[in-house]
Design a protein around this motif. Structure first.
Motif, PDB file in Angstrom:
ATOM      1  N   PRO A   1      51.650  50.942 -35.933  1.00 33.54           N
ATOM      2  CA  PRO A   1      51.993  52.319 -36.311  1.00 33.54           C
ATOM      3  C   PRO A   1      50.815  53.279 -36.214  1.00 33.54           C
ATOM      4  O   PRO A   1      50.993  54.457 -35.925  1.00 33.54           O
ATOM      5  CB  PRO A   1      52.477  52.171 -37.758  1.00 33.54           C
ATOM      6  N   ASN A   2      49.606  52.776 -36.451  1.00 34.01           N
ATOM      7  CA  ASN A   2      48.409  53.602 -36.423  1.00 34.01           C
ATOM      8  C   ASN A   2      47.381  52.956 -35.496  1.00 34.01           C
ATOM      9  O   ASN A   2      47.028  51.784 -35.691  1.00 34.01           O
ATOM     10  CB  ASN A   2      47.836  53.726 -37.843  1.00 34.01           C
ATOM     11  N   PRO A   3      46.871  53.681 -34.472  1.00 32.88           N
ATOM     12  CA  PRO A   3      45.865  53.094 -33.581  1.00 32.88           C
ATOM     13  C   PRO A   3      44.630  52.564 -34.318  1.00 32.88           C
ATOM     14  O   PRO A   3      43.932  51.684 -33.813  1.00 32.88           O
ATOM     15  CB  PRO A   3      45.488  54.258 -32.664  1.00 32.88           C
ATOM     16  N   GLU A   4      44.345  53.101 -35.517  1.00 31.78           N
ATOM     17  CA  GLU A   4      43.204  52.611 -36.288  1.00 31.78           C
ATOM     18  C   GLU A   4      43.382  51.159 -36.719  1.00 31.78           C
ATOM     19  O   GLU A   4      42.418  50.507 -37.113  1.00 31.78           O
ATOM     20  CB  GLU A   4      42.965  53.494 -37.506  1.00 31.78           C
ATOM     21  N   SER A   5      44.605  50.647 -36.638  1.00 31.43           N
ATOM     22  CA  SER A   5      44.833  49.237 -36.955  1.00 31.43           C
ATOM     23  C   SER A   5      44.026  48.333 -36.039  1.00 31.43           C
ATOM     24  O   SER A   5      43.633  47.227 -36.421  1.00 31.43           O
ATOM     25  CB  SER A   5      46.319  48.894 -36.836  1.00 31.43           C
TER      26      SER A   5
ATOM     27  N   TRP B   1      50.001  44.227 -36.525  1.00 34.29           N
ATOM     28  CA  TRP B   1      50.158  44.322 -35.078  1.00 34.29           C
ATOM     29  C   TRP B   1      51.487  43.759 -34.583  1.00 34.29           C
ATOM     30  O   TRP B   1      51.954  42.700 -35.035  1.00 34.29           O
ATOM     31  CB  TRP B   1      49.040  43.574 -34.367  1.00 34.29           C
ATOM     32  N   ASP B   2      52.090  44.462 -33.637  1.00 35.34           N
ATOM     33  CA  ASP B   2      53.177  43.920 -32.810  1.00 35.34           C
ATOM     34  C   ASP B   2      52.571  43.530 -31.470  1.00 35.34           C
ATOM     35  O   ASP B   2      51.689  44.230 -30.957  1.00 35.34           O
ATOM     36  CB  ASP B   2      54.266  44.980 -32.584  1.00 35.34           C
ATOM     37  N   TRP B   3      53.025  42.437 -30.905  1.00 28.92           N
ATOM     38  CA  TRP B   3      52.439  41.999 -29.649  1.00 28.92           C
ATOM     39  C   TRP B   3      53.502  41.482 -28.676  1.00 28.92           C
ATOM     40  O   TRP B   3      54.579  41.042 -29.084  1.00 28.92           O
ATOM     41  CB  TRP B   3      51.368  40.929 -29.854  1.00 28.92           C
TER      42      TRP B   3
ATOM     43  N   GLU C   1      46.120  61.419 -23.353  1.00 22.31           N
ATOM     44  CA  GLU C   1      46.835  60.932 -24.518  1.00 22.31           C
ATOM     45  C   GLU C   1      47.445  59.573 -24.196  1.00 22.31           C
ATOM     46  O   GLU C   1      47.525  59.177 -23.027  1.00 22.31           O
ATOM     47  CB  GLU C   1      47.921  61.921 -24.949  1.00 22.31           C
ATOM     48  N   PHE C   2      47.865  58.863 -25.232  1.00 29.21           N
ATOM     49  CA  PHE C   2      48.430  57.529 -25.044  1.00 29.21           C
ATOM     50  C   PHE C   2      49.731  57.608 -24.247  1.00 29.21           C
ATOM     51  O   PHE C   2      50.571  58.464 -24.491  1.00 29.21           O
ATOM     52  CB  PHE C   2      48.696  56.861 -26.397  1.00 29.21           C
ATOM     53  N   ALA C   3      49.889  56.667 -23.302  1.00 24.78           N
ATOM     54  CA  ALA C   3      51.106  56.619 -22.492  1.00 24.78           C
ATOM     55  C   ALA C   3      51.640  55.191 -22.398  1.00 24.78           C
ATOM     56  O   ALA C   3      52.358  54.855 -21.457  1.00 24.78           O
ATOM     57  CB  ALA C   3      50.836  57.172 -21.105  1.00 24.78           C
TER      58      ALA C   3
END
Length: 203
Positions: free
Chosen positions: A83-87, A96-98, A171-173
Motif C-alpha cells: 500500500p505504501n512504497p515506504e514498505s 508485501w504482496d508478491w 511516476e510509478f507505472a
C-alpha cells in the motif's frame, strides 16, 4: 541442437550499471507466475511458489528439448507491491504482496503449460493454486544493479523514489520488479547480485 538462452537473447533485461538507474524499454515477456503475500522468509506459501515455478519450468524445458527446441531456465524474478512504497525502503516485509516468476519462451502456449503442470503433479509436487502463464508488459523502466543483501536495497530504492523519479519527472507505472542473478543458497549475502527495475511513465 540449439538451446535458447533468454539471458543472452534479452541482455537488457538481465544487466544494468551498479547502483545507477538507467532507462530501458522492456518488451512484452512471457512468464510462469505465482502470487502470494507476506514476508518471503516466513510465509510457507513462498517456498511452495518457488518450487511450483521451477518444477513447471523444468518440465516445460524437457518437453521442448524432446521437440528439438531446448531452452535454459532463467533466474527467478519477483514483482513486489505494498500500500505504501515506504514498505520497501523500511523493509516491512509482512506488508508485501508478491508475484514470483520465471521467464519462458514466447511460444510456450496453454496446452504446453497444462502438460508441464500434469508432469509436475505426476511427480507428487503440490503446485500453487495461482500458478499460471502470463505475459508481462512493462514498457519504460528505470533499472539498476544492487550487490549485497536483499535487506540492503532500501537506500538505493529510497534514492530512486525520492530523488531520481521526481527529478526526471517520472511516476510509478507498475510493480517493483527484481531479478535474482545469484543463487542465495550458494552465494554469500554480501555478493548477491539483484537487478532492481521500476516501470515508470512521465508524470
Amino acid at each position: 541442437m540449439d538451446k535458447l538462452d533468454l539471458k543472452k537473447a534479452r541482455k537488457d533485461l538481465f544487466s544494468a550499471p551498479l547502483n545507477r538507474f538507467t532507462l530501458i524499454e522492456a518488451p512484452p515477456v512471457a512468464y510462469l507466475m505465482v502470487d502470494g503475500h507476506g514476508d518471503p522468509n516466513a510465509a510457507p506459501e513462498y517456498g511452495r511458489a518457488v518450487e511450483s515455478l521451477y518444477a513447471t519450468a523444468y518440465a516445460a524445458k524437457f518437453m521442448c528439448k524432446a521437440k528439438g527446441r531446448d531452452f535454459v531456465v532463467p533466474p527467478l524474478e519477483g514483482l513486489w507491491s505494498a500500500p505504501n512504497p515506504e514498505s520497501f525502503t523500511a523493509r516491512r516485509k509482512h506488508e508485501w504482496d508478491w508475484t514470483m516468476m520465471i521467464m519462458v519462451p514466447d511460444d510456450l502456449d496453454q496446452p504446453m503449460f497444462e502438460q508441464a503442470v500434469a508432469r509436475s503433479r505426476d511427480k507428487g509436487i503440490e503446485l500453487a493454486a495461482t500458478l499460471r502463464p502470463e505475459t508481462l508488459r512493462e514498457g519504460l523502466c528505470l533499472q539498476a544493479l544492487h550487490v549485497g543483501s536483499y535487506d540492503d536495497e532500501g537506500p538505493l530504492l529510497a534514492r530512486l523514489h525520492d530523488e531520481i523519479m521526481p527529478q526526471g519527472g517520472y511516476e510509478f507505472a507498475g510493480r517493483h520488479h527484481e531479478v535474482y542473478l545469484s543463487d542465495p543458497r550458494k552465494t554469500p549475502a554480501a555478493k548477491l547480485r539483484t537487478l532492481l527495475r521500476q516501470p515508470v511513465r512521465k508524470a
